[in-house]
Design a protein around this motif. Sequence first.
Motif, PDB file in Angstrom:
ATOM      1  N   SER A  15       0.627  -0.863  -0.012  1.00  0.00           N
ATOM      2  CA  SER A  15      -0.114   0.260   0.264  1.00  0.00           C
ATOM      3  C   SER A  15       0.766   0.880  -0.207  1.00  0.00           C
ATOM      4  N   LEU A  16       0.515   2.209  -0.152  1.00  0.00           N
ATOM      5  CA  LEU A  16       0.778   3.741  -0.983  1.00  0.00           C
ATOM      6  C   LEU A  16      -0.088   4.647  -0.774  1.00  0.00           C
ATOM      7  N   GLY A  17      -0.257   5.500   0.197  1.00  0.00           N
ATOM      8  CA  GLY A  17      -1.499   6.701   0.036  1.00  0.00           C
ATOM      9  C   GLY A  17      -2.344   5.682   0.182  1.00  0.00           C
ATOM     10  N   ASP A  18      -4.576   6.099  -0.667  1.00  0.00           N
ATOM     11  CA  ASP A  18      -5.439   4.994  -0.415  1.00  0.00           C
ATOM     12  C   ASP A  18      -4.885   4.294  -1.399  1.00  0.00           C
ATOM     13  N   GLY A  19      -3.990   3.768  -2.050  1.00  0.00           N
ATOM     14  CA  GLY A  19      -3.889   3.205  -3.292  1.00  0.00           C
ATOM     15  C   GLY A  19      -3.288   1.709  -2.978  1.00  0.00           C
ATOM     16  N   LEU A  20      -3.615   0.418  -3.510  1.00  0.00           N
ATOM     17  CA  LEU A  20      -3.121  -0.876  -3.953  1.00  0.00           C
ATOM     18  C   LEU A  20      -2.270  -1.454  -4.857  1.00  0.00           C
ATOM     19  N   TYR A  21      -1.436  -2.160  -4.471  1.00  0.00           N
ATOM     20  CA  TYR A  21      -0.316  -2.053  -6.002  1.00  0.00           C
ATOM     21  C   TYR A  21       0.500  -2.911  -5.229  1.00  0.00           C
ATOM     22  N   GLY A  22       0.649  -4.121  -6.686  1.00  0.00           N
ATOM     23  CA  GLY A  22       1.227  -5.073  -7.122  1.00  0.00           C
ATOM     24  C   GLY A  22       2.267  -4.961  -7.659  1.00  0.00           C
ATOM     25  N   ALA A  23       3.550  -5.865  -7.064  1.00  0.00           N
ATOM     26  CA  ALA A  23       5.073  -5.759  -8.459  1.00  0.00           C
ATOM     27  C   ALA A  23       5.243  -7.391  -7.900  1.00  0.00           C
ATOM     28  N   GLN A  24       5.796  -7.834  -9.442  1.00  0.00           N
ATOM     29  CA  GLN A  24       6.587  -9.124  -9.591  1.00  0.00           C
ATOM     30  C   GLN A  24       7.347  -8.744  -8.578  1.00  0.00           C
ATOM     31  N   VAL A  25       7.594 -10.126  -8.029  1.00  0.00           N
ATOM     32  CA  VAL A  25       8.569 -10.284  -6.930  1.00  0.00           C
ATOM     33  C   VAL A  25       9.595 -10.894  -7.555  1.00  0.00           C
ATOM     34  N   SER A  26      10.019 -11.800  -9.330  1.00  0.00           N
ATOM     35  CA  SER A  26      11.572 -11.342  -9.465  1.00  0.00           C
ATOM     36  C   SER A  26      11.873 -10.137 -10.203  1.00  0.00           C
ATOM     37  N   TYR A  27      11.442  -8.998  -9.796  1.00  0.00           N
ATOM     38  CA  TYR A  27      12.469  -7.661  -9.442  1.00  0.00           C
ATOM     39  C   TYR A  27      12.840  -7.090  -8.138  1.00  0.00           C
ATOM     40  N   ILE A  28      12.525  -8.454  -6.867  1.00  0.00           N
ATOM     41  CA  ILE A  28      12.631  -7.421  -5.767  1.00  0.00           C
ATOM     42  C   ILE A  28      13.142  -8.585  -5.165  1.00  0.00           C
ATOM     43  N   ARG A  29      14.363  -7.613  -4.470  1.00  0.00           N
ATOM     44  CA  ARG A  29      15.459  -8.504  -3.665  1.00  0.00           C
ATOM     45  C   ARG A  29      15.231  -8.940  -2.033  1.00  0.00           C
ATOM     46  N   GLU A  30      14.496  -7.291  -1.356  1.00  0.00           N
ATOM     47  CA  GLU A  30      13.795  -8.150  -0.547  1.00  0.00           C
ATOM     48  C   GLU A  30      13.450  -6.660   0.154  1.00  0.00           C
ATOM     49  N   ILE A  31      12.628  -6.317   1.685  1.00  0.00           N
ATOM     50  CA  ILE A  31      12.378  -5.750   1.636  1.00  0.00           C
ATOM     51  C   ILE A  31      12.562  -5.620   3.372  1.00  0.00           C
ATOM     52  N   VAL A  32      13.114  -4.299   3.717  1.00  0.00           N
ATOM     53  CA  VAL A  32      13.564  -3.497   4.966  1.00  0.00           C
ATOM     54  C   VAL A  32      12.830  -2.687   5.769  1.00  0.00           C
ATOM     55  N   PRO A  33      12.916  -2.085   7.150  1.00  0.00           N
ATOM     56  CA  PRO A  33      12.215  -1.232   7.213  1.00  0.00           C
ATOM     57  C   PRO A  33      13.702   0.282   7.047  1.00  0.00           C
ATOM     58  N   ASP A  34      12.345   1.007   7.321  1.00  0.00           N
ATOM     59  CA  ASP A  34      12.484   2.170   7.076  1.00  0.00           C
ATOM     60  C   ASP A  34      13.399   2.733   7.544  1.00  0.00           C
ATOM     61  N   GLN A  35      14.027   3.815   7.349  1.00  0.00           N
ATOM     62  CA  GLN A  35      15.374   3.705   7.987  1.00  0.00           C
ATOM     63  C   GLN A  35      16.346   5.017   8.405  1.00  0.00           C
ATOM     64  N   GLU A  36      17.048   5.524   8.606  1.00  0.00           N
ATOM     65  CA  GLU A  36      17.282   6.965   8.574  1.00  0.00           C
ATOM     66  C   GLU A  36      18.661   7.243   6.945  1.00  0.00           C
ATOM     67  N   LYS A  37      18.590   8.444   6.023  1.00  0.00           N
ATOM     68  CA  LYS A  37      18.918   8.104   4.756  1.00  0.00           C
ATOM     69  C   LYS A  37      19.653   9.220   4.625  1.00  0.00           C
ATOM     70  N   ASN A  38      20.682   8.611   4.430  1.00  0.00           N
ATOM     71  CA  ASN A  38      22.133   9.882   4.287  1.00  0.00           C
ATOM     72  C   ASN A  38      21.654  10.208   2.902  1.00  0.00           C
ATOM     73  N   PRO A  39      22.040  12.119   2.732  1.00  0.00           N
ATOM     74  CA  PRO A  39      21.191  13.123   1.825  1.00  0.00           C
ATOM     75  C   PRO A  39      22.430  12.514   0.666  1.00  0.00           C
ATOM     76  N   LEU A  40      21.371  12.981  -0.147  1.00  0.00           N
ATOM     77  CA  LEU A  40      22.521  12.857  -1.800  1.00  0.00           C
ATOM     78  C   LEU A  40      22.921  13.734  -2.729  1.00  0.00           C
ATOM     79  N   PRO A  41      23.746  14.376  -2.347  1.00  0.00           N
ATOM     80  CA  PRO A  41      23.708  16.617  -3.101  1.00  0.00           C
ATOM     81  C   PRO A  41      23.402  15.817  -4.209  1.00  0.00           C
ATOM     82  N   GLY A  42      22.399  16.995  -5.521  1.00  0.00           N
ATOM     83  CA  GLY A  42      22.013  17.124  -6.664  1.00  0.00           C
ATOM     84  C   GLY A  42      20.719  15.952  -6.668  1.00  0.00           C
ATOM     85  N   ALA A  43      20.754  14.875  -5.838  1.00  0.00           N
ATOM     86  CA  ALA A  43      19.679  14.026  -6.400  1.00  0.00           C
ATOM     87  C   ALA A  43      18.190  14.948  -6.553  1.00  0.00           C
ATOM     88  N   PRO A  44      17.763  14.543  -7.247  1.00  0.00           N
ATOM     89  CA  PRO A  44      15.712  15.539  -7.742  1.00  0.00           C
ATOM     90  C   PRO A  44      14.945  14.668  -6.132  1.00  0.00           C
TER      91      PRO A  44
END
Length: 195
Positions: A15-44
Amino acid sequence: MTVQKDIIHRLLLFSLGDGLYGAQVSYIREIVPDQEKNPLPGAPDFIPGIINIRSDVVKIIDIRRIIPLGEEQAKKKIIVFIPEDAQSTRFGILVDEVHGIMDIPEKAVSYLDRSDTKIQNNFMLGFMKISLDTFLNQRGREFASGDDDLVWIDFEDLINTIIDGDQADSIVFRLTALFNPQYLLSGEWKKSAGK
């Protein structure tokens, strides 16, 4: 005479927002809890930073930074994609909740006509009707038919578009079309994209 076995699509439901989505498992490596991110200069704007997972650097995509998606959940997860090759940039997408893997029969999928140029733009492969409650209250990955709309996302196209710097200008439009089409129709997304 051989009996043709029904095609089954194995999708990770999230789920993301009010939507329910599916992704083919062959593209997914793993699922991890959200965590602190290091900023990436110049990233969108939609890439708030990077995380390290077992010495791998993963760029995080946060759709909420560019599109309003309703109330945020406390227990967010990061779905990490499998890179094309060992040298490719690794990406993860921040989602509200991961529900599990469902085996979806081919006959349950309503595919979009990808030859239509208006549809090629939105990272969607198709739709199906499921029952999330039934699925969550059963054991296993069995398909549960119902009234909940599930959007099957073309993660291969999504990842390739993000990696391809030449398509960076269209990414906000395409993500908005996928995750909040009403917002797209309002025209507010143009302000987020700097147009």
